[in-house]
Design a protein around this motif. Structure first.
Motif, short mmCIF file in Angstrom:
data_model
loop_
_atom_site.label_atom_id
_atom_site.label_comp_id
_atom_site.label_asym_id
_atom_site.label_seq_id
_atom_site.Cartn_x
_atom_site.Cartn_y
_atom_site.Cartn_z
N ILE A 142 13.85 -5.48 43.26
CA ILE A 142 14.01 -6.82 42.72
C ILE A 142 12.71 -7.59 42.96
N ALA A 143 12.25 -8.34 41.95
CA ALA A 143 11.03 -9.13 42.11
C ALA A 143 11.34 -10.61 41.98
N VAL A 144 10.71 -11.40 42.82
CA VAL A 144 10.71 -12.86 42.71
C VAL A 144 9.26 -13.28 42.52
N GLN A 145 8.97 -13.91 41.40
CA GLN A 145 7.60 -14.24 41.05
C GLN A 145 7.47 -15.70 40.65
N GLY A 146 6.47 -16.40 41.20
CA GLY A 146 6.23 -17.77 40.83
C GLY A 146 5.85 -18.62 42.02
N PRO A 147 5.40 -19.86 41.78
CA PRO A 147 4.93 -20.72 42.87
C PRO A 147 5.99 -21.07 43.90
N ASP A 148 7.29 -20.96 43.54
CA ASP A 148 8.35 -21.25 44.49
C ASP A 148 8.87 -19.99 45.20
N ALA A 149 8.23 -18.86 44.98
CA ALA A 149 8.73 -17.60 45.54
C ALA A 149 8.82 -17.65 47.06
N VAL A 150 7.81 -18.21 47.71
CA VAL A 150 7.81 -18.28 49.17
C VAL A 150 8.96 -19.15 49.67
N LYS A 151 9.20 -20.27 49.00
CA LYS A 151 10.30 -21.15 49.39
C LYS A 151 11.64 -20.44 49.25
N ILE A 152 11.77 -19.60 48.23
CA ILE A 152 13.04 -18.94 47.95
C ILE A 152 13.27 -17.75 48.88
N VAL A 153 12.28 -16.90 49.02
CA VAL A 153 12.42 -15.70 49.84
C VAL A 153 12.31 -16.02 51.32
N GLY A 154 11.47 -17.00 51.65
CA GLY A 154 11.24 -17.37 53.04
C GLY A 154 9.79 -17.20 53.41
N GLU A 155 9.37 -17.91 54.44
CA GLU A 155 7.99 -17.83 54.91
C GLU A 155 7.74 -16.50 55.61
N HIS A 156 6.69 -15.82 55.18
CA HIS A 156 6.25 -14.57 55.83
C HIS A 156 4.74 -14.64 55.94
N PRO A 157 4.22 -15.48 56.84
CA PRO A 157 2.76 -15.70 56.92
C PRO A 157 1.98 -14.44 57.28
N ASP A 158 2.65 -13.45 57.86
CA ASP A 158 1.96 -12.20 58.21
C ASP A 158 1.86 -11.25 57.03
N LEU A 159 2.51 -11.58 55.92
CA LEU A 159 2.54 -10.68 54.78
C LEU A 159 1.51 -11.14 53.76
N LYS A 160 0.35 -10.50 53.77
CA LYS A 160 -0.74 -10.87 52.87
C LYS A 160 -0.54 -10.21 51.50
N TYR A 161 -1.38 -10.61 50.54
CA TYR A 161 -1.32 -10.01 49.21
C TYR A 161 -1.58 -8.50 49.32
N TYR A 162 -0.80 -7.73 48.60
CA TYR A 162 -0.85 -6.26 48.63
C TYR A 162 -0.56 -5.72 50.03
N ALA A 163 0.51 -6.25 50.62
CA ALA A 163 1.00 -5.76 51.91
C ALA A 163 2.50 -5.56 51.81
N ILE A 164 3.07 -4.82 52.77
CA ILE A 164 4.50 -4.51 52.77
C ILE A 164 4.97 -4.40 54.21
N LYS A 165 6.23 -4.76 54.45
CA LYS A 165 6.78 -4.66 55.80
C LYS A 165 8.30 -4.60 55.72
N PRO A 166 8.97 -4.05 56.76
CA PRO A 166 10.43 -4.15 56.85
C PRO A 166 10.81 -5.61 57.10
N ALA A 167 11.89 -6.07 56.47
CA ALA A 167 12.32 -7.45 56.64
C ALA A 167 13.80 -7.54 56.33
N GLU A 168 14.32 -8.75 56.43
CA GLU A 168 15.70 -9.04 56.04
C GLU A 168 15.71 -10.08 54.94
N VAL A 169 16.50 -9.83 53.88
CA VAL A 169 16.74 -10.81 52.83
C VAL A 169 18.25 -10.84 52.61
N ALA A 170 18.82 -12.01 52.67
CA ALA A 170 20.28 -12.18 52.54
C ALA A 170 21.03 -11.34 53.57
#
Length: 348
Positions: A142-170
């Protein structure tokens, strides 16, 4: 046709479906243009469960991908991603890929839906002599794309562009990637098929608007991103497409390396802006506006909802900047000009 884990959700949302690479996918939920603007102005929600996911693992995984693909995947650090390509021995592109390095010995190769079987087969064919496993992964995306994506998915300051990590969503365990195909900031969420409906509902409740394949195409076109079967094919090389920077010619032997080292492109991929209102479309011929001489061919084209005028990508003879160009639109020459890519770049 195959259906993703979110098919029932799309039905309930009233999606218009289309066949795409053997999958029944949502083309739109309402207005193509409305969904396009939602991604540019707030956030869009995409089902990408049709994309191919291939796990490559083992002691030789990095060395194997260095050999099989055009990039230097051994230089990618765990938790990072790289855009690369799988090429034929002739140098022609079999698919463009995003490869994530999950650990020292684990990689995730994400292929275009239409090419996933070819990518899996070719990686298997090239794996002889390497201590690796190559396995298809059945998982939702599933992709969330747009200027509000961070607000919707949540803050992940350690996740830079073209990076990936285990996380929790919902409340569900996912792999969360800071990647996308729209020209906007956003996330791609790899999750279990059983968790996809709950994650989709959570993201939609937070404000992400469902968006279909139609607006995904105009978004990637505005961002100047190539689409396999249009800008990329076995008849094009990365150098033709202006993507020679992703080819590590100095890394030693790799599939297609000999042909790519000898490659001297005679054409280039350019952006075109139409000065009129009629849109150049794939397959339309690019000509010299004064003489009618054929100079190339449009690969993708559409009205740009963001910019308000028609745009196109086209392969043309190299170094045409000073020529007066036109596109033959149903027998009538429509003036176009070469413009820098991407057509659209998000505000920083």
């Amino acid at each position: 046709m195959r259906r993703t884990a979110l098919f029932d959700v799309h039905q309930r949302l009233g999606a218009t479906f289309t066949g795409f690479a053997g999958w029944e996918m949502p083309l739109r939920y309402g207005s193509d243009v409305g969904e396009h603007h939602a991604v540019r102005q707030s956030a869009g929600l995409f089902d990408l469960g049709h994309m191919g996911q291939i796990a490559v693992g083992g002691p030789d995984a990095a060395a194997f991908l260095d050999y099989a693909l055009v990039g230097r995947l051994s230089a990618v650090k765990p938790g990072r991603a790289k855009y690369t390509m799988l090429c034929h021995t002739t140098g022609g592109v079999l698919d463009d890929l995003v490869v994530y390095r999950l650990t020292d010995q684990e990689f995730l190769v994400v292929a275009n839906a239409a090419n996933a079987p070819v990518v899996r087969a070719m990686l298997g064919e090239h794996s002889g002599g390497f201590a690796v496993t190559v396995e298809v992964v059945d998982r939702a995306l599933i992709a969330v794309q747009g200027p509000d994506a961070v607000k919707i998915v949540g803050e992940h300051p350690d996740l830079k562009y073209y990076a990936i990590k285990p996380a929790e969503v919902a409340g569900r365990d996912v792999l969360l990637a800071r990647t996308g195909y729209t020209g906007e900031d956003g996330f791609e969420i790899y999750c279990g098929n059983q968790d996809a409906p709950a994650i989709w509902a959570f993201l939609q409740d937070k404000g992400a608007q469902p968006a279909g394949l139609a607006c995904r195409d105009t978004l990637r076109l505005e961002a100047g991103m190539p689409l396999y079967g249009h800008e990329l094919s076995i008849h094009t090389t990365p150098f033709d497409a202006g993507l020679g920077r992703i080819v590590a010619l100095d890394k030693g032997d790799f599939v297609g390396g000999e042909a790519l080292r000898a490659c001297t492109p005679t054409r280039e991929l350019v952006g075109l802006r139409a000065t009129g209102r009629r849109s150049p479309r794939a397959g339309y011929v690019v000509v010299d506006a004064d003489t009618g001489e054929t100079l190339g061919e449009v690969t993708s084209g559409a009205p740009s909802p963001t910019l308000g005028h028609p745009i196109a990508l086209a392969y043309v003879t190299k170094n045409l900047d000073s020529r007066h160009l036109a596109v033959d639109v149903r027998g009538k020459r429509e003036a176009v000009e070469i413009v820098p890519l991407p057509f659209y770049q998000r505000p920083r």
